[in-house]
Design a protein around this motif. Structure first.
Motif, PDB file in Angstrom:
ATOM      1  N   ASP A   3       0.850  -1.218   0.135  1.00 40.91           N
ATOM      2  CA  ASP A   3      -0.154  -0.267  -0.126  1.00 40.91           C
ATOM      3  C   ASP A   3       0.880   1.263  -0.003  1.00 40.91           C
ATOM      4  OD1 ASP A   3      -1.912  -1.612   0.160  1.00 40.91           O
ATOM      5  OD2 ASP A   3      -2.595  -1.407   2.199  1.00 40.91           O
ATOM      6  N   ARG A   7       0.816   4.182  -2.952  1.00 42.36           N
ATOM      7  CA  ARG A   7       0.677   5.449  -2.612  1.00 42.36           C
ATOM      8  C   ARG A   7       1.889   6.403  -3.090  1.00 42.36           C
ATOM      9  NH1 ARG A   7      -2.539   5.855   3.067  1.00 42.36           N
ATOM     10  NH2 ARG A   7      -4.295   4.516   2.613  1.00 42.36           N
ATOM     11  N   GLN A  10       1.843   6.711  -6.849  1.00 41.87           N
ATOM     12  CA  GLN A  10       0.858   7.806  -7.287  1.00 41.87           C
ATOM     13  C   GLN A  10       1.212   9.200  -7.118  1.00 41.87           C
ATOM     14  OE1 GLN A  10      -2.418   6.006  -5.006  1.00 41.87           O
ATOM     15  NE2 GLN A  10      -3.046   4.504  -6.769  1.00 41.87           N
ATOM     16  N   HIS A  11       1.733   9.356  -6.029  1.00 35.21           N
ATOM     17  CA  HIS A  11       2.280  10.745  -5.615  1.00 35.21           C
ATOM     18  C   HIS A  11       3.415  11.360  -6.430  1.00 35.21           C
ATOM     19  CE1 HIS A  11       2.490  14.226  -3.235  1.00 35.21           C
ATOM     20  NE2 HIS A  11       3.574  14.043  -3.078  1.00 35.21           N
ATOM     21  N   TRP A  92       3.620   7.323   3.876  1.00 36.69           N
ATOM     22  CA  TRP A  92       2.645   7.004   2.991  1.00 36.69           C
ATOM     23  C   TRP A  92       1.169   6.567   3.690  1.00 36.69           C
ATOM     24  CZ3 TRP A  92       3.607   9.985  -0.917  1.00 36.69           C
ATOM     25  CH2 TRP A  92       4.879  10.321  -1.352  1.00 36.69           C
ATOM     26  N   ILE A  93       1.471   5.966   4.711  1.00 36.15           N
ATOM     27  CA  ILE A  93      -0.099   5.636   5.270  1.00 36.15           C
ATOM     28  C   ILE A  93      -0.008   6.451   6.639  1.00 36.15           C
ATOM     29  CG2 ILE A  93      -1.255   3.679   6.186  1.00 36.15           C
ATOM     30  CD1 ILE A  93       0.192   1.839   4.030  1.00 36.15           C
TER      31      ILE A  93
END
Length: 188
Positions: A3, A7, A10-11, A92-93
């Motif tokens: 995950d 993320r 995607q960023h 990121w999370i």
């Protein structure tokens, strides 16, 4: 880790090779997705997308090249090895920012009181048991290869497409004595 990688990708539009390989392997083996859809999705996200490298790597990581060893990554072991303190994951999370290092790689195993204390109540459970899914994939692909990929075919492919460097060559060992003081270096 999976995950956090998605993320981050995607960023930023970029991930290192090991994480790219892990994402493709998880998609192919643990999630049992056909290689094309994850490959297309990742291609759209990578700012350094290059089709000639990307598609051959996604096929290899998905076990389609036939002669290569299966590369079934264990995301928990990769996480523990490559992000031992969970810094990348926490970045990121943010839902897991308060989770201690010893639990950050497997937050789904926290008890309800631990989740209440450290956070993670809003973080979702894994979509599959990665170890069980990897075992099943290893068996299914291994059985298929035993039935459909012969040693002769593997040898033929290696002979045709393998390295043309010839036999392994050893390099001379460096001298154990340092060079004399009067010898010039490359920077003199």
């Amino acid at each position: 880790l999976v995950d956090a990688c998605m993320r981050s990708l995607q960023h930023t539009g970029w991930l290192n090779f090991r994480m790219r390989a892990m994402l493709m392997a998880v998609a192919s083996y643990q999630l049992w997705l056909h290689w094309r859809e994850p490959a297309l999705h990742l291609a759209r996200l990578f700012t350094d997308f290059e089709p000639g490298i990307h598609y051959s790597q996604t096929q290899m990581q998905s076990g389609l090249t036939g002669i290569n060893a299966l590369r079934i990554y264990n995301p928990v072991l990769q996480s523990q090895k490559l992000d031992p303190h969970g810094e990348f994951i926490r970045r990121w999370i943010p839902e897991l920012a308060g989770v201690p290092a010893e639990m950050i790689h497997t937050p789904w195993l926290m008890t309800p009181p631990q989740k209440a204390k450290f956070g993670g109540n809003t973080y979702i459970a894994p979509v599959c048991d990665h170890e069980q899914a990897a075992r099943a994939a290893r068996k299914a692909v291994g059985d298929f290869r035993k039935q459909h990929v012969s040693r002769e075919e593997t040898g033929r492919v290696l002979h045709r497409h393998g390295s043309r460097k010839g036999p392994h060559q050893t390099r001379p060992k460096p001298a154990s004595q340092p060079p004399p003081d009067n010898q010039l270096s490359l920077f003199d």
